[in-house]
Design a protein around this motif. Structure first.
Motif, PDB file in Angstrom:
ATOM      1  N   LYS A   1       8.908  72.873  40.219  1.00 21.30           N
ATOM      2  CA  LYS A   1      10.011  72.111  40.554  1.00 21.30           C
ATOM      3  C   LYS A   1      10.315  70.278  41.583  1.00 21.30           C
ATOM      4  O   LYS A   1       8.608  70.377  42.039  1.00 21.30           O
ATOM      5  CB  LYS A   1      10.885  73.125  41.764  1.00 21.30           C
TER       6      LYS A   1
ATOM      7  N   ASP B   1       7.657  74.670  33.474  1.00 20.98           N
ATOM      8  CA  ASP B   1       6.714  76.330  33.312  1.00 20.98           C
ATOM      9  C   ASP B   1       5.426  75.569  33.144  1.00 20.98           C
ATOM     10  O   ASP B   1       4.833  73.978  33.975  1.00 20.98           O
ATOM     11  CB  ASP B   1       7.390  77.077  32.038  1.00 20.98           C
TER      12      ASP B   1
ATOM     13  N   GLU C   1      13.613  72.283  37.194  1.00 20.87           N
ATOM     14  CA  GLU C   1      12.273  72.749  37.207  1.00 20.87           C
ATOM     15  C   GLU C   1      11.334  73.384  36.043  1.00 20.87           C
ATOM     16  O   GLU C   1      12.175  73.234  34.863  1.00 20.87           O
ATOM     17  CB  GLU C   1      12.797  74.385  37.057  1.00 20.87           C
TER      18      GLU C   1
ATOM     19  N   SER D   1      10.883  61.399  41.006  1.00 23.89           N
ATOM     20  CA  SER D   1      11.533  62.484  41.813  1.00 23.89           C
ATOM     21  C   SER D   1      11.706  62.239  43.293  1.00 23.89           C
ATOM     22  O   SER D   1      11.650  60.757  43.756  1.00 23.89           O
ATOM     23  CB  SER D   1      11.181  63.598  41.773  1.00 23.89           C
TER      24      SER D   1
ATOM     25  N   THR E   1      19.185  72.920  38.021  1.00 25.10           N
ATOM     26  CA  THR E   1      20.850  72.872  38.574  1.00 25.10           C
ATOM     27  C   THR E   1      20.795  71.528  39.847  1.00 25.10           C
ATOM     28  O   THR E   1      19.705  71.146  40.385  1.00 25.10           O
ATOM     29  CB  THR E   1      19.906  74.853  40.087  1.00 25.10           C
TER      30      THR E   1
ATOM     31  N   GLU F   1      17.802  69.990  41.432  1.00 20.94           N
ATOM     32  CA  GLU F   1      16.633  70.860  41.192  1.00 20.94           C
ATOM     33  C   GLU F   1      15.998  70.535  39.798  1.00 20.94           C
ATOM     34  O   GLU F   1      17.279  71.419  39.199  1.00 20.94           O
ATOM     35  CB  GLU F   1      16.194  71.873  42.575  1.00 20.94           C
TER      36      GLU F   1
ATOM     37  N   MET G   1       5.755  78.158  38.553  1.00 18.76           N
ATOM     38  CA  MET G   1       6.716  76.534  38.007  1.00 18.76           C
ATOM     39  C   MET G   1       6.416  75.862  39.134  1.00 18.76           C
ATOM     40  O   MET G   1       7.296  75.988  40.439  1.00 18.76           O
ATOM     41  CB  MET G   1       8.249  77.365  37.347  1.00 18.76           C
TER      42      MET G   1
END
Length: 73
Positions: free
Chosen positions: A3, A61, A59, A30, A70, A57, A1
């Motif tokens: 991130k 798939d 995440e 980012s 989070t 953060e 995954m």
């Protein structure tokens, strides 16, 4: 995954635009320079009276669908 880590600084008055129906997405860059567009609703639990501030953060798939957000220190 995959991130990504984002530094988000969104004042409360801008977040309120979501409730008015004029804003639905958060566009951010980012820490590694990639631009990402996410639903504002993914950050709803992090809203304070000041807005949304901090490092997050995000995440994804294997199909680049949002899995979760989070807050990190």
């Amino acid at each position: 995954m995959a991130k990504l880590v984002l530094n988000v600084a969104l004042p409360a008055f801008k977040y309120e635009a979501m409730y008015a129906g004029t804003a639905k997405k958060l566009v951010a860059t980012s820490l590694d320079g990639r631009k990402v567009q996410l639903p504002l609703s993914a950050f709803q639990r992090f809203v304070t009276h000041q807005g949304i501030y901090g490092f997050f953060e995000v995440e994804f798939d294997e199909k680049n669908k949002l899995v979760g957000v989070t807050q990190v220190s």
